[in-house]
Design a protein around this motif. Structure first.
Motif, PDB file in Angstrom:
ATOM      1  N   GLU A  57       0.617  -0.894   0.233  1.00 20.60           N
ATOM      2  CA  GLU A  57      -0.451  -0.527   0.008  1.00 20.60           C
ATOM      3  C   GLU A  57       0.620   1.548   0.382  1.00 20.60           C
ATOM      4  O   GLU A  57       2.209   1.290   0.604  1.00 20.60           O
ATOM      5  CB  GLU A  57      -1.291   0.459   1.179  1.00 20.60           C
ATOM      6  N   GLY A  58       0.010   2.059  -0.021  1.00 18.38           N
ATOM      7  CA  GLY A  58       1.203   3.500  -0.255  1.00 18.38           C
ATOM      8  C   GLY A  58       1.490   3.357  -1.558  1.00 18.38           C
ATOM      9  O   GLY A  58       1.392   3.316  -2.557  1.00 18.38           O
ATOM     10  N   LYS A  59       3.195   4.007  -0.880  1.00 12.69           N
ATOM     11  CA  LYS A  59       4.097   3.732  -2.134  1.00 12.69           C
ATOM     12  C   LYS A  59       4.693   2.268  -2.757  1.00 12.69           C
ATOM     13  O   LYS A  59       5.510   2.210  -3.285  1.00 12.69           O
ATOM     14  CB  LYS A  59       5.587   5.179  -1.856  1.00 12.69           C
ATOM     15  N   TRP A  60       4.244   1.696  -1.406  1.00 11.01           N
ATOM     16  CA  TRP A  60       5.028   0.171  -2.251  1.00 11.01           C
ATOM     17  C   TRP A  60       4.284  -0.035  -3.108  1.00 11.01           C
ATOM     18  O   TRP A  60       2.903  -0.090  -3.146  1.00 11.01           O
ATOM     19  CB  TRP A  60       4.857  -0.402  -0.532  1.00 11.01           C
ATOM     20  N   THR A  61       4.355  -1.581  -3.684  1.00 12.34           N
ATOM     21  CA  THR A  61       3.606  -2.182  -4.899  1.00 12.34           C
ATOM     22  C   THR A  61       4.784  -3.683  -5.060  1.00 12.34           C
ATOM     23  O   THR A  61       5.393  -3.630  -4.313  1.00 12.34           O
ATOM     24  CB  THR A  61       3.892  -1.239  -6.164  1.00 12.34           C
ATOM     25  N   VAL A  62       4.189  -4.571  -5.786  1.00 11.43           N
ATOM     26  CA  VAL A  62       4.145  -5.601  -5.840  1.00 11.43           C
ATOM     27  C   VAL A  62       4.323  -5.483  -7.173  1.00 11.43           C
ATOM     28  O   VAL A  62       3.500  -5.438  -7.760  1.00 11.43           O
ATOM     29  CB  VAL A  62       3.988  -6.739  -5.372  1.00 11.43           C
ATOM     30  N   ILE A  63       5.406  -6.176  -8.320  1.00 12.02           N
ATOM     31  CA  ILE A  63       5.237  -6.468  -9.877  1.00 12.02           C
ATOM     32  C   ILE A  63       6.038  -8.049  -9.755  1.00 12.02           C
ATOM     33  O   ILE A  63       6.241  -8.531  -9.196  1.00 12.02           O
ATOM     34  CB  ILE A  63       6.013  -5.731 -10.122  1.00 12.02           C
ATOM     35  N   LYS A  64       5.425  -8.600 -10.773  1.00 12.32           N
ATOM     36  CA  LYS A  64       6.094  -9.860 -11.429  1.00 12.32           C
ATOM     37  C   LYS A  64       6.823  -9.476 -12.081  1.00 12.32           C
ATOM     38  O   LYS A  64       7.015  -9.066 -12.977  1.00 12.32           O
ATOM     39  CB  LYS A  64       4.716 -10.283 -12.273  1.00 12.32           C
ATOM     40  N   ARG A  65       7.917 -10.514 -11.777  1.00  8.14           N
ATOM     41  CA  ARG A  65       9.360 -10.563 -12.504  1.00  8.14           C
ATOM     42  C   ARG A  65       9.048 -11.508 -13.378  1.00  8.14           C
ATOM     43  O   ARG A  65       8.299 -12.298 -13.852  1.00  8.14           O
ATOM     44  CB  ARG A  65      10.726 -11.047 -11.860  1.00  8.14           C
ATOM     45  N   ASP A  66      10.425 -11.429 -14.234  1.00  4.50           N
ATOM     46  CA  ASP A  66       9.653 -11.897 -15.689  1.00  4.50           C
ATOM     47  C   ASP A  66       9.752 -14.129 -16.137  1.00  4.50           C
ATOM     48  O   ASP A  66       9.389 -14.588 -16.823  1.00  4.50           O
ATOM     49  CB  ASP A  66      11.182 -12.612 -16.960  1.00  4.50           C
ATOM     50  N   ASP A  67      10.242 -13.965 -14.298  1.00  5.43           N
ATOM     51  CA  ASP A  67      10.612 -15.804 -13.576  1.00  5.43           C
ATOM     52  C   ASP A  67       9.060 -16.264 -12.826  1.00  5.43           C
ATOM     53  O   ASP A  67       8.507 -17.024 -12.645  1.00  5.43           O
ATOM     54  CB  ASP A  67      11.382 -16.166 -13.001  1.00  5.43           C
ATOM     55  N   GLY A  68       8.379 -14.862 -13.315  1.00  4.43           N
ATOM     56  CA  GLY A  68       6.732 -15.379 -12.583  1.00  4.43           C
ATOM     57  C   GLY A  68       6.852 -15.072 -11.132  1.00  4.43           C
ATOM     58  O   GLY A  68       6.164 -15.257 -10.313  1.00  4.43           O
TER      59      GLY A  68
END
Length: 127
Positions: free
Chosen positions: A77-88
Motif C-alpha cells: 500500500e501507499g508507495k509500495w507495490t508488488v511487481i511480477k518478474r520475468d520468472d513469475g
C-alpha cells in the motif's frame, strides 16, 4: 492418542512462538540514517534500467543484485507495490522502482553498490 495430543500441542506452541518473528512488518524495508534498508539492515538499491515498474535485472544480474522478493499473496500500500518478474516471482517496488540488495554488501549499512556502473543507487529518504 495422548502422544498425538502432546505432539499437536508442541507443534501449536512452536508455531505461536515462530510465526510473529516470521511475519513481515507492514513495509518490507525501512529508512535508517536516511537510507532504505531491509529488515536485516542491508542496504536497498534501485536500478536505472528498470522502467515502467518492470525489473530488467534477471539471470546473472539478479545473482549479484538479489531482488527483494515478495511472498505469495503479499499486499502493498501507499508507495509500495508488488511487481511480477520475468520468472513469475513477485518483487517489491517502492515509488514504482523495483528494489534489490547487493551481494558484496556483507554487513548491515554497507553501500558497496552505490553508484556501481552509474546505474545502481541506494534508496535515500526524500525530504
Amino acid at each position: 492418542m495422548t502422544q498425538m495430543t502432546v505432539s499437536l500441542k508442541a507443534l501449536l506452541l512452536a508455531a505461536a512462538v515462530a510465526l510473529p518473528g516470521m511475519a513481515f512488518a507492514a513495509e518490507p524495508a525501512m529508512m535508517k540514517d536516511g537510507m532504505m534498508v531491509d529488515h536485516k539492515g542491508m542496504t536497498v538499491y534501485t536500478f536505472d534500467k528498470d522502467a515502467g515498474g518492470k525489473s530488467m535485472c534477471n539471470g546473472d544480474c539478479a545473482k549479484n543484485w538479489p531482488p527483494m522478493m515478495a511472498p505469495a499473496g503479499a499486499k502493498a500500500e501507499g508507495k509500495w507495490t508488488v511487481i511480477k518478474r520475468d520468472d513469475g516471482m513477485m518483487q517489491y517496488a517502492y515509488d514504482g522502482k523495483p528494489l534489490y540488495t547487493f551481494v558484496k554488501d556483507e554487513k548491515p549499512g554497507e553501500m558497496k553498490g552505490d553508484g556501481m556502473k552509474d546505474v545502481w543507487h541506494v534508496v535515500h529518504e526524500h525530504k
